[in-house]
Design a protein around this motif. Structure first.
Motif, PDB file in Angstrom:
ATOM      1  N   SER A 211      25.619  14.905  -6.409  1.00 18.21           N
ATOM      2  CA  SER A 211      25.142  13.982  -7.439  1.00 18.21           C
ATOM      3  C   SER A 211      24.227  12.916  -6.848  1.00 18.21           C
ATOM      4  O   SER A 211      23.220  12.540  -7.465  1.00 18.21           O
ATOM      5  CB  SER A 211      26.338  13.331  -8.133  1.00 18.21           C
ATOM      6  N   ALA A 212      24.563  12.428  -5.648  1.00 18.94           N
ATOM      7  CA  ALA A 212      23.716  11.417  -5.013  1.00 18.94           C
ATOM      8  C   ALA A 212      22.349  11.990  -4.669  1.00 18.94           C
ATOM      9  O   ALA A 212      21.313  11.328  -4.848  1.00 18.94           O
ATOM     10  CB  ALA A 212      24.394  10.886  -3.756  1.00 18.94           C
TER      11      ALA A 212
ATOM     12  N   HIS B 150      18.780   6.442   0.144  1.00 22.06           N
ATOM     13  CA  HIS B 150      19.366   6.528  -1.191  1.00 22.06           C
ATOM     14  C   HIS B 150      20.709   7.240  -1.153  1.00 22.06           C
ATOM     15  O   HIS B 150      21.693   6.783  -1.763  1.00 22.06           O
ATOM     16  CB  HIS B 150      18.408   7.256  -2.143  1.00 22.06           C
TER      17      HIS B 150
ATOM     18  N   ARG C 292      30.199  14.575  -5.152  1.00 22.91           N
ATOM     19  CA  ARG C 292      29.579  13.247  -5.124  1.00 22.91           C
ATOM     20  C   ARG C 292      28.287  13.265  -4.318  1.00 22.91           C
ATOM     21  O   ARG C 292      27.301  12.616  -4.692  1.00 22.91           O
ATOM     22  CB  ARG C 292      30.574  12.252  -4.527  1.00 22.91           C
TER      23      ARG C 292
ATOM     24  N   PRO D   4      28.540   2.668  -0.912  1.00 17.61           N
ATOM     25  CA  PRO D   4      27.940   1.389  -1.311  1.00 17.61           C
ATOM     26  C   PRO D   4      28.553   0.198  -0.607  1.00 17.61           C
ATOM     27  O   PRO D   4      27.921  -0.854  -0.490  1.00 17.61           O
ATOM     28  CB  PRO D   4      28.217   1.331  -2.820  1.00 17.61           C
TER      29      PRO D   4
ATOM     30  N   GLY E 155      20.187  12.375  -7.680  1.00 12.96           N
ATOM     31  CA  GLY E 155      19.740  11.105  -8.235  1.00 12.96           C
ATOM     32  C   GLY E 155      18.645  10.423  -7.452  1.00 12.96           C
ATOM     33  O   GLY E 155      18.294   9.277  -7.767  1.00 12.96           O
TER      34      GLY E 155
ATOM     35  N   THR F 233      34.227   8.393   2.025  1.00 12.46           N
ATOM     36  CA  THR F 233      34.302   8.109   0.595  1.00 12.46           C
ATOM     37  C   THR F 233      35.742   7.931   0.139  1.00 12.46           C
ATOM     38  O   THR F 233      35.995   7.302  -0.895  1.00 12.46           O
ATOM     39  CB  THR F 233      33.656   9.246  -0.208  1.00 12.46           C
TER      40      THR F 233
ATOM     41  N   ARG G 175      23.419   4.919   0.595  1.00 17.18           N
ATOM     42  CA  ARG G 175      23.858   3.793  -0.225  1.00 17.18           C
ATOM     43  C   ARG G 175      24.633   4.250  -1.453  1.00 17.18           C
ATOM     44  O   ARG G 175      25.518   3.542  -1.925  1.00 17.18           O
ATOM     45  CB  ARG G 175      22.659   2.938  -0.632  1.00 17.18           C
ATOM     46  N   THR G 176      24.296   5.410  -1.965  1.00 14.76           N
ATOM     47  CA  THR G 176      25.027   5.922  -3.125  1.00 14.76           C
ATOM     48  C   THR G 176      26.417   6.409  -2.730  1.00 14.76           C
ATOM     49  O   THR G 176      27.407   6.176  -3.442  1.00 14.76           O
ATOM     50  CB  THR G 176      24.247   7.060  -3.790  1.00 14.76           C
TER      51      THR G 176
END
Length: 531
Positions: A480-481, A499, A477, A506, A484, A467, A502-503
């Motif tokens: 949070s991913a 998910h 992060r 990206p 979500g 990241t 990809r979060t």
């Protein structure tokens, strides 16, 4: 007066250009003044005081020899500077894709074209079984039209047809061994061993081209082309490049000489990239063979995994193995270093952990302790992280039919994450050193009971490092991913890992983007969904 002979500079010996900064000679009107000594001299007689030498019979004086020398030297210096800048830019490219694009951009500036196409398919060696094609100013649809060009674009020359111009190859000397698709633009290149370029200065008016060739040229809006083979003595012929002109045109002799010099360097550079890509493919194949070929099926739990290798070949790994009495062992880890040695060490470490897990898997601390002892004795210069979890899914011969239970222990590895409808939180594992860092490794285990419908997510630190954030921000992060994840996807472990991946990353949606990532570390995500 004789002009001194100048040595060639870096092989560049272009035809003598007209001096752009030398004033054109003016006609000298004969003087009618009897007092003028020049009036009595003959037109060709030299004046000792005249630095420009004698005048010609028609009264014109030639340019000074020094001016011609300066113009030639200026041209050589300009060519050398251009080639140095272009080769330095090519040398800075780190991937094969970037190198191909740079070759097209540099070639377009040298030959004066706006669009181009390069394709690689060596007859043997690295890359021979995997053609690579890149276009400049050409979209996918344009490349599709070029792919429809029939082979042997030049028809046989009629008996009354004049021979081909210099710089073009006669059909009898041409081969058509190139790639099966885009290489149809290169059918009339000379055979291997000849590096001459082939020009089609006016496609619409040129005889011998098939109607389909003219139709594609008119549809794409190019009126001329110039192709060169990508060939060198060391690498052989590895492909070809073609540049497309919007209007009828062709490069001059000086441009052909420069593109030939640049082509020789670019071919060697691309050949090295092909060898590197071949080595990376072999490394990837080896690493995949050392990891599980498929995930086991255990009642009460469903598994999913994502593994992306770094360009340098890291030592991150994962494992999932069935254990006695319907239990399941899950592990993730990584060894220090990169390259073949790290991959080999990863394979040895994973194989050892599997053996210890089968014998004493219900005690993760004992498994990691034995693994640490083996690493310290056999590979004292290497350290590793590992996380091992002993899972008992609900209904797996558990007394009283109790729910799922997971006992895990970690050695310097990131804590797993529990994802469910009512909570998303990190498992509070105790801090511990990586394997091989201490004389005696010891850490307590942690026991958790995932609720039905919850997912336990294991991951490697490469996911956080890629990241580019600090570790604290990367952990936030990731949380949070995970929070979500859509509600409908919570019961599908494949959807959960996809998910999260990809979060978090990206820009890494394909392998080429992963190769361009600032961090070359491996990424592992292993999810276990408990039912």
């Amino acid at each position: 007066m004789t002009t001194p002979h100048l040595p060639k500079v870096a092989g560049i010996n272009p035809p003598l250009p007209a001096p752009s900064h030398t004033p054109s000679p003016s006609a000298a009107a004969p003087s009618t003044d009897p007092a003028d000594p020049a009036a009595s001299d003959s037109p060709g007689r030299a004046d000792p005081a005249d630095p420009h030498g004698p005048a010609t019979p028609d009264g014109l004086r030639p340019p000074a020899p020094n001016a011609l020398v300066q113009d030639r030297l200026a041209g050589w210096i300009s060519d050398l500077t251009t080639l140095q800048e272009l080769t330095e830019r090519l040398a800075r490219t780190g991937t094969l894709d970037a190198a191909l694009h740079e070759v097209l951009r540099a070639g377009s500036s040298l030959v004066g074209a706006r669009r181009g196409l390069v394709t690689l398919q060596p007859a043997r060696g690295p890359g021979h079984d995997r053609p690579v094609t890149v276009g400049l100013g050409l979209g996918r649809a344009d490349l599709g039209h070029i792919e429809t060009l029939p082979h042997d674009v030049r028809a046989p020359r009629a008996p009354d047809r004049p021979p081909p111009r210099p710089g073009t190859a006669p059909r009898e000397a041409c081969e058509a061994p190139g790639p099966d698709s885009y290489g149809r633009l290169f059918d009339d290149l000379p055979p291997a061993g000849s590096r001459a370029g082939v020009a089609h200065p006016d496609i619409a008016a040129e005889e011998g081209l098939t109607p389909r060739h003219r139709e594609v040229a008119a549809r794409l809006g190019y009126g001329a082309s110039y192709a060169v083979p990508l060939e060198s003595e060391a690498a052989g012929r590895i492909g070809a490049a073609v540049w497309l002109y919007d209007e009828p045109a062709e490069p001059g002799e000086r441009q052909r000489h420069l593109i030939g010099l640049y082509r020789d360097y670019a071919t060697e550079h691309l050949a090295r990239h092909l060898e590197l890509a071949e080595a990376r493919d072999a490394m990837t194949t080896l690493r995949e063979e050392l990891l599980p070929s498929r995930l086991p099926r255990i009642a009460g739990v469903r598994l999913a995994v994502r593994h992306r290798s770094g360009p340098r070949g890291g030592g991150d790994w994962y494992d999932a193995l069935p254990l006695p009495e319907g239990a399941l062992g899950l592990a993730v880890g990584g060894v220090t270093g990169s390259g073949p040695s790290a991959v080999a060490a990863m394979g040895r470490l994973r194989a050892s952990l599997r053996a210890y897990a089968v014998m004493e898997g219900e005690d993760p601390v004992a498994v990691l302790s034995d693994l640490e002892l083996l690493l310290r004795l056999t590979e004292p210069a290497r350290a590793a992280t590992a996380l091992f979890a002993y899972c008992e899914p609900a209904g797996a011969d558990r007394p009283g039919g109790r729910g799922s239970k997971v006992v895990l222990a970690g050695a310097g590895h990131c804590p797993p994450l529990i994802i469910g409808e009512h909570r998303v939180e990190y498992v509070e594992t105790s801090l511990s050193a990586p394997l091989g860092m201490l004389a005696c490794w010891e850490a307590p285990s942690v026991e958790i009971e995932p609720a039905p419908g919850e997912t336990l997510l294991f991951y490697s630190d490469g996911l956080l490092h890629r990241t580019g954030d600090t570790m604290d921000r990367a952990f936030a992060r990731l949380h949070s991913a995970a929070a979500g994840v859509p509600r409908a996807a919570l019961r599908d472990p494949d959807a959960v890992v996809e998910h999260v991946l990809r979060t978090m990353l990206p820009a890494d949606d394909d392998d080429r983007a992963a190769d361009r990532s600032d961090s070359g570390e491996d990424v592992v995500l292993l999810a276990a969904h408990f039912e």
